[in-house]
Design a protein around this motif. Structure first.
Motif, PDB file in Angstrom:
ATOM      1  N   SER A   1      -7.257   2.193  -1.917  1.00 44.73           N
ATOM      2  CA  SER A   1      -8.365   1.072  -1.189  1.00 44.73           C
ATOM      3  C   SER A   1      -9.162   0.682  -2.110  1.00 44.73           C
ATOM      4  N   ASN A   2      -9.817   1.733  -2.919  1.00 43.13           N
ATOM      5  CA  ASN A   2     -10.698   1.154  -4.072  1.00 43.13           C
ATOM      6  C   ASN A   2     -10.356   0.852  -5.467  1.00 43.13           C
TER       7      ASN A   2
ATOM      8  N   ARG B   1      -4.998  -5.375  -0.806  1.00 41.43           N
ATOM      9  CA  ARG B   1      -5.742  -5.960   0.223  1.00 41.43           C
ATOM     10  C   ARG B   1      -5.149  -6.381   1.691  1.00 41.43           C
ATOM     11  N   HIS B   2      -5.833  -5.730   2.670  1.00 41.49           N
ATOM     12  CA  HIS B   2      -5.503  -6.083   3.963  1.00 41.49           C
ATOM     13  C   HIS B   2      -5.302  -7.414   4.114  1.00 41.49           C
TER      14      HIS B   2
ATOM     15  N   TYR C   1      -9.732  -6.335  -5.545  1.00 44.15           N
ATOM     16  CA  TYR C   1      -8.919  -5.095  -4.940  1.00 44.15           C
ATOM     17  C   TYR C   1      -7.622  -5.331  -5.221  1.00 44.15           C
TER      18      TYR C   1
ATOM     19  N   LEU D   1       0.736  -1.230  -0.056  1.00 46.76           N
ATOM     20  CA  LEU D   1      -0.111   0.090   0.029  1.00 46.76           C
ATOM     21  C   LEU D   1       0.869   1.099  -0.047  1.00 46.76           C
TER      22      LEU D   1
ATOM     23  N   ARG E   1      -8.012   0.709   7.932  1.00 46.73           N
ATOM     24  CA  ARG E   1      -7.339  -0.256   8.727  1.00 46.73           C
ATOM     25  C   ARG E   1      -5.901   0.017   8.785  1.00 46.73           C
ATOM     26  N   HIS E   2      -5.397   0.951   8.101  1.00 42.41           N
ATOM     27  CA  HIS E   2      -4.002   1.201   8.129  1.00 42.41           C
ATOM     28  C   HIS E   2      -3.174   2.179   9.084  1.00 42.41           C
TER      29      HIS E   2
ATOM     30  N   SER F   1     -10.966  -4.751   2.393  1.00 41.91           N
ATOM     31  CA  SER F   1     -10.126  -3.378   1.957  1.00 41.91           C
ATOM     32  C   SER F   1      -9.330  -2.686   3.018  1.00 41.91           C
ATOM     33  N   TRP F   2      -8.517  -1.852   2.602  1.00 45.82           N
ATOM     34  CA  TRP F   2      -7.575  -1.269   3.398  1.00 45.82           C
ATOM     35  C   TRP F   2      -8.403  -0.161   4.037  1.00 45.82           C
ATOM     36  N   GLN F   3      -9.518   0.382   3.761  1.00 46.71           N
ATOM     37  CA  GLN F   3     -10.225   1.753   4.302  1.00 46.71           C
ATOM     38  C   GLN F   3     -10.241   1.477   5.830  1.00 46.71           C
TER      39      GLN F   3
ATOM     40  N   VAL G   1      -5.044   7.418   0.393  1.00 44.27           N
ATOM     41  CA  VAL G   1      -5.499   5.862   0.861  1.00 44.27           C
ATOM     42  C   VAL G   1      -6.831   5.527   0.347  1.00 44.27           C
TER      43      VAL G   1
END
Length: 328
Positions: free
Chosen positions: A128-129, A180-181, A177, A113, A190-191, A186-188, A124
């Motif tokens: 993420s999208n 990916r986490h 995606y 990321l 979570r980073h 999605s990373w949205q 971000v």
């Protein structure tokens, strides 16, 4: 409060209340209120942006109430105005060596990321999208889908950047995606804590956040001589105003380098003497910049500088002047 009773004094008090109330993030407890004169310039700038967001919503709601006949007084919406903000140049961006250190401090999924942000300058939420189908679809780069009120755009990539994205997409379905986490989602959102840990482990400034990667991307392009309009289009800005006001080419260290390397020769005699003093000039520049280039990047107008800045370099400047004879 009835709209008919709302006046400028109420808006002023509302503005002060917002500015003096510290931001509340996540589940953190609300901090204690701080007076305006206790806020740093950067803290005040951020609070002003929050205030202007609220002011914009409030003004629109009150104006619609007047237009729809819910109130007969125009005073309510006319007295609601945004506060002026002067954007400051972003000086908290990373050198290439620091980018490498940050990447080495990230766990594998976060590293992808972060590296994607450094190749694209994307936010971000945009990363993420990002879907597999958006990579190398129409251009030598990626397609960034619109978010909120932002327009869609294409971001062109350097060759190594495209190789990176294609490697991430290899063998995957178009709707998946790109980033990916490790949980698969999605990373949205979570980073943040992971990125803060990586910043700390890399020994970077505590205030550096993920959005600083966007500033790093823009600053690197500008330092390399990329036209401002190209940088603005890559970032998704409508014009160059934000780039010229905000990004790293305004940092004093970079301005110094640009002026010293690109100024066309004017006086042959002084130019020759300057070449002979190049090593001493480099020593002087390093002494002025200090051990941390970010401090040099935050210099303010001369009348606000501490006197120590002048004292530490005065003897060196005097010695240099003695070695320069004025040409006839």
């Amino acid at each position: 409060m009835l709209l008919e009773e709302l006046n400028g004094r109420d808006i002023i008090q509302f503005s002060i209340d917002v500015l003096e109330t510290p931001p509340k993030r996540g589940n953190q407890r609300q901090g204690q209120r701080r007076k305006l004169d206790e806020l740093s310039p950067d803290e005040l700038r951020k609070r002003k942006k929050t205030l202007n967001t609220l002011i914009g919503i409030l003004r629109l709601a009150v104006k619609l109430a007047w237009e729809n006949g819910s109130t007969d007084s125009e005073r309510a919406w006319r007295c609601i105005r945004r506060v002026p903000i002067s954007d400051q140049p972003r000086t908290v961006f990373l050198s290439r060596q620091e980018c490498v250190a940050l990447l080495e401090s990230c766990r594998a999924d976060l590293r992808d990321l972060v590296q994607g942000a450094l190749y694209t300058g994307c936010r971000v939420a945009e990363l993420s999208n990002l879907r597999v189908r958006d990579v190398a679809c129409d251009v030598f780069g990626i397609y960034v889908a619109p978010l909120k009120s932002r327009r869609p755009r294409y971001v062109f990539l350097p060759d190594e950047g495209l190789a990176f994205f294609l490697a991430l997409c290899a063998g995957r379905m178009p709707d998946e995606y790109v980033f990916r986490h490790r949980s698969g989602y999605s990373w949205q959102g979570r980073h943040k804590h992971l990125f803060k840990d990586a910043v700390r482990n890399a020994g970077l400034p505590e205030e550096f956040v993920f959005h600083g990667l966007r500033h790093t991307y823009a600053s690197q392009l500008v330092q390399a001589g990329t036209p401002l309009i190209v940088v603005a289009q890559q970032l998704g800005h409508a014009n160059t105003d934000t780039v010229s006001r905000t990004y790293g080419h305004l940092a004093p260290q970079i301005r110094e380098v640009q002026v010293r390397t690109h100024f066309a020769e004017l006086d042959v005699s002084y130019a020759k003497k300057a070449r002979g003093l190049s090593e001493k000039f480099q020593e002087l520049s390093r002494s002025l910049q200090g051990s941390n280039w970010r401090d040099y990047g935050k210099v303010e107008p001369a009348n606000s500088w501490p006197r120590s800045n002048f004292v530490t370099s005065a003897s060196e400047v005097a010695q240099l002047l003695q070695s320069i004879e004025r040409p006839n």
